[in-house]
Design a protein around this motif. Structure first.
Motif, PDB file in Angstrom:
ATOM      1  N   VAL A 125       0.992  -1.170  -0.214  1.00  0.00           N
ATOM      2  CA  VAL A 125       0.079  -0.029   0.169  1.00  0.00           C
ATOM      3  C   VAL A 125       0.880   1.063   0.164  1.00  0.00           C
ATOM      4  O   VAL A 125       1.946   0.693   0.312  1.00  0.00           O
ATOM      5  CB  VAL A 125      -0.898  -0.346   1.299  1.00  0.00           C
ATOM      6  N   PRO A 126       0.080   2.126  -0.864  1.00  0.00           N
ATOM      7  CA  PRO A 126       1.443   3.580  -0.473  1.00  0.00           C
ATOM      8  C   PRO A 126       1.478   4.282   1.073  1.00  0.00           C
ATOM      9  O   PRO A 126       0.995   3.818   1.629  1.00  0.00           O
ATOM     10  CB  PRO A 126       0.678   4.409  -1.064  1.00  0.00           C
ATOM     11  N   ALA A 127       3.295   4.622   1.052  1.00  0.00           N
ATOM     12  CA  ALA A 127       3.050   5.222   2.750  1.00  0.00           C
ATOM     13  C   ALA A 127       3.301   6.507   2.522  1.00  0.00           C
ATOM     14  O   ALA A 127       4.280   7.077   1.198  1.00  0.00           O
ATOM     15  CB  ALA A 127       4.415   4.088   2.901  1.00  0.00           C
ATOM     16  N   ALA A 128       3.102   7.219   3.696  1.00  0.00           N
ATOM     17  CA  ALA A 128       3.478   8.338   3.430  1.00  0.00           C
ATOM     18  C   ALA A 128       3.979   9.178   4.638  1.00  0.00           C
ATOM     19  O   ALA A 128       3.852   8.425   5.481  1.00  0.00           O
ATOM     20  CB  ALA A 128       2.559   9.791   3.594  1.00  0.00           C
ATOM     21  N   TYR A 129       5.119   9.901   4.776  1.00  0.00           N
ATOM     22  CA  TYR A 129       5.662  10.164   6.417  1.00  0.00           C
ATOM     23  C   TYR A 129       5.408  11.731   6.411  1.00  0.00           C
ATOM     24  O   TYR A 129       5.848  12.380   6.030  1.00  0.00           O
ATOM     25  CB  TYR A 129       7.242   9.791   6.245  1.00  0.00           C
TER      26      TYR A 129
ATOM     27  N   PRO B 166      -0.488  -8.187   2.033  1.00  0.00           N
ATOM     28  CA  PRO B 166       0.200  -9.059   1.708  1.00  0.00           C
ATOM     29  C   PRO B 166       1.360  -8.591   3.494  1.00  0.00           C
ATOM     30  O   PRO B 166       1.998  -9.200   3.836  1.00  0.00           O
ATOM     31  CB  PRO B 166       0.952  -9.751   0.734  1.00  0.00           C
ATOM     32  N   ASP B 167       0.920  -7.647   3.085  1.00  0.00           N
ATOM     33  CA  ASP B 167       1.270  -6.472   3.779  1.00  0.00           C
ATOM     34  C   ASP B 167       0.482  -5.112   4.201  1.00  0.00           C
ATOM     35  O   ASP B 167       0.109  -4.531   3.064  1.00  0.00           O
ATOM     36  CB  ASP B 167       3.344  -6.523   4.462  1.00  0.00           C
ATOM     37  N   TYR B 168       1.311  -4.345   5.596  1.00  0.00           N
ATOM     38  CA  TYR B 168       0.756  -3.226   5.589  1.00  0.00           C
ATOM     39  C   TYR B 168       1.457  -2.161   5.989  1.00  0.00           C
ATOM     40  O   TYR B 168       2.053  -1.972   7.743  1.00  0.00           O
ATOM     41  CB  TYR B 168      -0.933  -3.363   6.170  1.00  0.00           C
ATOM     42  N   LEU B 169       2.231  -1.291   5.167  1.00  0.00           N
ATOM     43  CA  LEU B 169       3.409  -0.219   5.935  1.00  0.00           C
ATOM     44  C   LEU B 169       4.538  -1.237   6.429  1.00  0.00           C
ATOM     45  O   LEU B 169       5.239  -0.669   7.695  1.00  0.00           O
ATOM     46  CB  LEU B 169       3.060   0.858   6.824  1.00  0.00           C
TER      47      LEU B 169
ATOM     48  N   TYR C 148       2.071   6.697   7.840  1.00  0.00           N
ATOM     49  CA  TYR C 148       0.003   5.881   7.426  1.00  0.00           C
ATOM     50  C   TYR C 148       0.519   6.121   5.885  1.00  0.00           C
ATOM     51  O   TYR C 148       1.082   6.115   4.865  1.00  0.00           O
ATOM     52  CB  TYR C 148      -0.956   7.289   7.954  1.00  0.00           C
ATOM     53  N   SER C 149      -0.953   5.644   5.436  1.00  0.00           N
ATOM     54  CA  SER C 149      -1.159   4.894   4.322  1.00  0.00           C
ATOM     55  C   SER C 149      -2.747   6.153   3.060  1.00  0.00           C
ATOM     56  O   SER C 149      -3.369   6.458   4.039  1.00  0.00           O
ATOM     57  CB  SER C 149      -1.636   3.618   4.293  1.00  0.00           C
TER      58      SER C 149
ATOM     59  N   ASN D 242       2.754   6.628  15.571  1.00  0.00           N
ATOM     60  CA  ASN D 242       3.490   7.651  15.527  1.00  0.00           C
ATOM     61  C   ASN D 242       5.211   8.073  15.913  1.00  0.00           C
ATOM     62  O   ASN D 242       5.582   7.134  15.610  1.00  0.00           O
ATOM     63  CB  ASN D 242       2.788   8.173  16.795  1.00  0.00           C
ATOM     64  N   GLN D 243       5.747   9.445  16.165  1.00  0.00           N
ATOM     65  CA  GLN D 243       6.442   9.629  16.355  1.00  0.00           C
ATOM     66  C   GLN D 243       7.801   9.005  16.965  1.00  0.00           C
ATOM     67  O   GLN D 243       8.758   8.573  17.242  1.00  0.00           O
ATOM     68  CB  GLN D 243       6.970  10.465  16.312  1.00  0.00           C
ATOM     69  N   PHE D 244       7.298   7.749  18.185  1.00  0.00           N
ATOM     70  CA  PHE D 244       7.431   7.151  19.398  1.00  0.00           C
ATOM     71  C   PHE D 244       7.764   5.421  18.724  1.00  0.00           C
ATOM     72  O   PHE D 244       8.018   4.751  19.660  1.00  0.00           O
ATOM     73  CB  PHE D 244       6.908   7.427  20.805  1.00  0.00           C
TER      74      PHE D 244
END
Length: 148
Positions: free
Chosen positions: A34-38, A88-91, A44-45, A142-144
């Protein structure tokens, strides 16, 4: 010639243990189906309506998830044909991974789909319920390094 006796137990090979993967470094975009963004220190996607607005890595198998429609019939169709499609996976999360979840401690990934990952976590003991575990979706980290 070797004969079997009553106490001979055939030894079956042990199943291969799932290899332990190192957690993805914070700020790094995973290779994912799936697409990934930071953005703003959260992984998140992105959905179709926000993918054009943020820098993201395209998914290997799926484009951004379309926006959910309103109305129960349209939403149900969207859920069955778009959101709950198995992946098959998520992020970078795969079935069997152990992660930390905000407000739930550690959890095990049960399944993954385009919307997120279903995780199973232990509930604290309580005399009012009869279940020891609960499941929920996680869709972002999240960032942690904790998923929510």
């Amino acid at each position: 010639m070797q004969t079997l006796s009553l106490f001979d137990v055939p030894t079956a090979p042990k199943p291969a243990a799932k290899r332990r993967r190192a957690p993805l470094a914070l700020g790094e975009l995973p290779v994912s189906s799936v697409p990934a963004a930071y953005d703003r220190e959260h992984l998140y996607s992105p959905k179709a309506n926000t993918a054009a607005l943020v820098d993201h890595r395209p998914g290997d198998q799926f484009p951004p998830l379309p926006v959910s429609p309103s109305g129960p019939k349209a939403w149900g169709s969207w859920w069955r044909t778009e959101a709950s499609v198995a992946t098959p996976d998520y992020l970078g999360l795969e079935t069997g991974d152990v992660i930390t979840v905000v407000d739930a401690g550690t959890a095990t990934v049960v399944s993954t789909c385009r919307l997120g990952a279903v995780v199973r976590y232990e509930l604290p003991p309580c005399e009012w319920r009869d279940q020891a575990h609960a499941k929920r979706y996680v869709t972002a980290r999240n960032q942690f390094g904790h998923w929510y």
